[in-house]
Design an enzyme around this catalytic site. Structure first.
Site, PDB file in Angstrom:
ATOM      1  CG  HIS A  47      -1.434   1.227   1.512  1.00 47.32           C
ATOM      2  ND1 HIS A  47      -2.403   1.974   0.598  1.00 47.32           N
ATOM      3  CD2 HIS A  47      -1.602   2.190   2.778  1.00 47.32           C
ATOM      4  CE1 HIS A  47      -2.755   3.033   1.014  1.00 47.32           C
ATOM      5  NE2 HIS A  47      -2.357   3.427   2.190  1.00 47.32           N
ATOM      6  CG  HIS A  71       0.511   7.294   4.244  1.00 45.77           C
ATOM      7  ND1 HIS A  71       0.968   6.517   3.219  1.00 45.77           N
ATOM      8  CD2 HIS A  71      -0.538   6.829   4.564  1.00 45.77           C
ATOM      9  CE1 HIS A  71       0.090   5.762   2.799  1.00 45.77           C
ATOM     10  NE2 HIS A  71      -0.888   5.737   3.511  1.00 45.77           N
ATOM     11  CD  GLU A  75      -4.078   6.781  12.754  1.00 42.20           C
ATOM     12  OE1 GLU A  75      -3.690   7.667  12.856  1.00 42.20           O
ATOM     13  OE2 GLU A  75      -5.027   6.191  13.674  1.00 42.20           O
ATOM     14  CG  ASP A  76      -1.848   1.843  10.218  1.00 41.91           C
ATOM     15  OD1 ASP A  76      -2.799   2.548  10.897  1.00 41.91           O
ATOM     16  OD2 ASP A  76      -2.108   1.841   8.877  1.00 41.91           O
ATOM     17  CG  ASP A 137      -3.992   6.838   2.373  1.00 45.27           C
ATOM     18  OD1 ASP A 137      -3.616   5.620   2.468  1.00 45.27           O
ATOM     19  OD2 ASP A 137      -4.572   7.542   3.321  1.00 45.27           O
ATOM     20  CG  ASP A 258     -20.828  17.158 -21.226  1.00 44.00           C
ATOM     21  OD1 ASP A 258     -21.843  16.520 -21.017  1.00 44.00           O
ATOM     22  OD2 ASP A 258     -20.320  17.929 -20.614  1.00 44.00           O
TER      23      ASP A 258
HETATM   24 MN    MN Z   1      -2.893   4.738   4.069  1.00 41.39          MN
END
Ligand code: MN
Length: 513
Positions: A47, A71, A75-76, A137, A258
Site C-alpha cells: 500500500h 504516511h 498511526e498503524d 492514499d 458531452d
Molecule cells: Mn494509508
C-alpha cells in the site's frame, strides 16, 4: 517484488539526494510494517509502495514521495514522531503528521455538513502536499476496495465521492478525481451504476461509426488550415459525473451533449482559436454553448475552449480545444505545479510549494498584488460569480494580501482563522465564525433546536449559553419543549442568521400575545 527504481522511473526530476531520501524511506517503511498485512492478505508495505508510485506519477518532490512511504507509520505501527524527525527531518514529520491527522476525519453521510468537512479537510492539512498524499492514499485504497469488509466498503466509497473526489476536482487534479469516482461509484450506488453503464454502452454502440467518420473529416479540414500536429481523443466523463448530470437533466440521456467529447490538442494558444474557426466554419454550433475557458479559466485553473456542434448527420457533439500544456494542467491541476520548477520557491535546496503563484495563475492577469486595492480589484468578482464560496473568499483575500512572503500566513489566519470548526456528538462538522456561542451552533443545526435550547455541554461539561466555542469542541445541545429564546440571546448569538431567527421568534411571540 517492488523496488525503489519503479518509483524513481516514474519521476524525471528527482535529484541524487532526493533519490537517497526515497530509498531510505523505502527501507524504513518496509521494516516498520514487516508484520503488518492488508485486508487482501498482501504485505501492508504494498500500500505504501503504491501510494508513493501515485505521488511520483503526479510529479511530486522527494519529500512528498518519502512522506507517502511513511504516511501510516505513526498511526498503524506506532513509530515515534521523534524517530521520524531524527531520521527524516522536520518537514517530512510535518507531512506525515498532517496525513495522520486527516485520517481521523470521518464522513457520516449527512449532506448538510459535507461542505464544512471538505473545508476542514483543506484547512487542517495546512499544506497542499498533505492533501495530495491523502488523495494518493485514498486512491490506492479504493483501487483495492473489493478486499475491504463489506460493512466498511460503502462508507469508504461514499466518503470518496463526497469528500475526496470534490477536493481533487477543486484542486484541478482531474486525473485523480476521475479515477476516484470511477472506482467508488459502483460500491456506493450499485444499481445506479449499472443503469448508467448500460445507457452509455448503448449510446456508444449507436454512435461509434458516425463519430469515426466525423473525426476523419474534421482532421482533413484542420489539415487544410495547416493544423497538422494535432491529437484528437474521445473523453468520456466519469460515470459518476455523468450520473449526476443525468439526474440534473431529469433522466433524459439525450439532453446530455458531452457524454462523449472530442478533444483537439494543438501546440499553441493561437492554434486553439484557429481550430475553433475551422470547426465553426464547417459545422453549425449550438447557440449558448461556446465557452472560452482560455480567456476565462475556471476557478480550479482549467483552460480549454468548449463548443457543441451539429455534426450534420443528426448528431450533436461537444468539442474541447486546448494546448498540450493546458491538457497537462487540466489533468494534474495543483499537483502539476511541481513540474514547473521556475514557479517554485527554493529554500535550503528544498522545494516548497508556492500557493501564491498557483492562485495567481487562476486569476485574470490584470489583478495586482499590491496592498492598496486598485480599481480593477472590483472586477475580480465577475469571473468568480459562480465559483464555490471558498474560492471567492480566497480570490478576494489575495487582492488584499500585502506581500508575497506573508501570503501563506495571512491565508491561514484570515481565510481559515476567522472560522472555527466544531463537532456534533456524532462527529459531524459545523463551521462557524470565530467567537460563536452554543446558540449559534444550535441554530446552525436547525431552528427548532435553537428555539428549544435548555442547556449545553461542551466536551462533556455543562457550560453557559454565552460560552465562546473553540476549534474542535464537541457540542451537545440539550432541548426541552418548554424552553424558548429570550431577548438576551440576541446579544449572545454572534451569527447574523441566529440573531435573525431569534428576533423573528420574539416578534412572532409578541404578536400572539
Ligand atoms: Mn494509508
Amino acid at each position: 517484488m517492488p523496488s525503489t527504481s519503479e518509483i524513481l522511473n516514474l519521476s524525471s526530476n528527482i535529484s541524487p539526494e532526493g533519490k537517497q531520501l526515497i530509498e531510505k524511506a523505502y527501507s524504513f517503511a518496509q521494516m516498520a510494517h514487516k508484520d503488518h498485512k492488508r485486508f487482501s492478505g498482501e504485505p501492508y508495505f504494498n500500500h505504501l509502495f503504491e501510494t508513493a508510485k501515485i505521488l511520483a506519477e503526479l510529479g511530486q518532490d522527494a519529500q512528498t514521495i518519502s512522506a507517502g512511504l511513511l504516511h501510516d507509520s505513526i498511526e498503524d505501527v506506532n513509530v515515534a514522531p521523534e524517530t521520524i524527525e531524527k531520521e527524516f527531518g522536520q518537514e517530512i514529520l510535518f507531512l506525515v503528521q498532517g496525513v495522520t491527522k486527516l485520517g481521523q476525519l470521518r464522513y457520516h453521510g449527512e449532506d448538510r455538513h459535507v461542505e464544512s468537512l471538505r473545508k476542514l479537510f483543506v484547512a487542517m492539512a495546512q499544506d497542499v502536499r498533505v492533501v495530495i498524499i491523502k488523495l494518493a492514499d485514498r486512491l490506492h485504497n479504493v483501487r483495492t476496495l473489493q478486499y475491504v469488509p463489506e460493512e466498511k466498503r460503502k462508507r469508504i466509497a461514499l466518503e470518496t465521492l463526497e469528500v475526496y473526489g470534490p477536493i481533487a476536482y477543486r484542486l484541478g487534479i482531474r486525473k485523480i478525481n476521475r479515477e476516484l469516482e470511477n472506482l467508488a461509484f459502483p460500491f456506493a450506488f450499485p444499481d445506479e451504476y449499472l443503469e448508467i453503464k448500460e445507457l452509455l454502452g448503448r449510446k456508444h454502440k449507436e454512435n461509434q461509426k458516425q463519430l469515426e467518420k466525423f473525426v476523419k473529416t474534421l482532421k482533413k479540414e484542420l489539415a487544410k488550415n495547416d493544423l497538422i500536429k494535432i491529437q484528437t481523443d474521445f473523453r468520456v466523463k466519469s460515470l459518476y459525473s455523468l450520473y449526476k448530470k443525468y439526474l440534473r437533466k431529469e433522466k433524459d440521456f439525450e439532453k446530455i451533449y458531452d457524454v462523449q467529447a472530442l478533444r483537439i490538442i494543438v501546440p499553441t494558444m493561437a492554434d486553439c482559436y484557429k481550430a475553433l474557426g475551422v470547426v465553426h466554419g464547417n459545422w453549425r454550433p449550438l447557440p449558448g454553448r461556446i465557452k472560452d475557458y482560455i480567456a476565462f479559466p475556471k476557478p480550479n485553473g482549467y483552460q480549454s475552449i468548449h463548443t457543441t456542434i451539429f455534426t450534420g448527420d443528426g448528431h450533436i457533439i461537444e468539442i474541447q480545444i486546448r494546448t498540450d500544456q493546458m491538457h497537462e494542467k487540466s489533468e494534474m491541476g495543483i499537483a502539476s505545479h511541481f513540474l514547473y520548477k521556475s514557479e517554485n520557491q527554493k529554500k535550503d535546496g528544498i522545494e516548497f510549494f508556492n500557493p501564491l503563484s498557483w492562485i495567481k495563475r487562476l486569476l485574470p492577469n490584470k489583478i495586482s498584488f499590491s496592498s492598496t486595492p486598485t480599481k480593477e480589484t472590483s472586477d475580480i468578482k465577475a469571473p468568480y460569480s459562480n465559483a464555490p464560496k471558498w474560492v471567492k473568499e480566497l480570490a478576494e483575500h489575495q487582492s488584499k494580501a500585502p506581500t508575497d512572503g506573508e501570503f501563506m500566513d495571512n491565508l491561514r489566519s484570515d481565510f481559515f482563522g476567522h472560522r472555527i470548526f466544531v463537532f456534533t456528538p456524532k462527529g459531524d462538522v459545523v463551521d462557524l465564525p470565530l467567537n460563536s456561542t452554543p446558540i449559534d451552533f444550535a441554530y446552525a443545526i436547525h431552528s427548532d433546536i435553537g428555539h428549544h435550547i435548555s442547556g449545553v455541554k461542551v466536551n462533556g461539561k455543562l457550560v453557559t449559553l454565552d460560552t465562546e466555542l473553540s476549534n474542535g469542541d464537541i457540542i451537545e445541545i440539550i432541548t426541552k419543549d418548554s424552553s424558548k429564546p429570550t431577548k438576551k440571546w440576541v446579544d449572545m448569538a454572534k451569527t447574523a442568521s441566529a440573531k435573525r431567527k431569534i428576533k423573528a421568534f420574539l416578534e412572532n411571540q409578541k404578536q400572539n400575545l
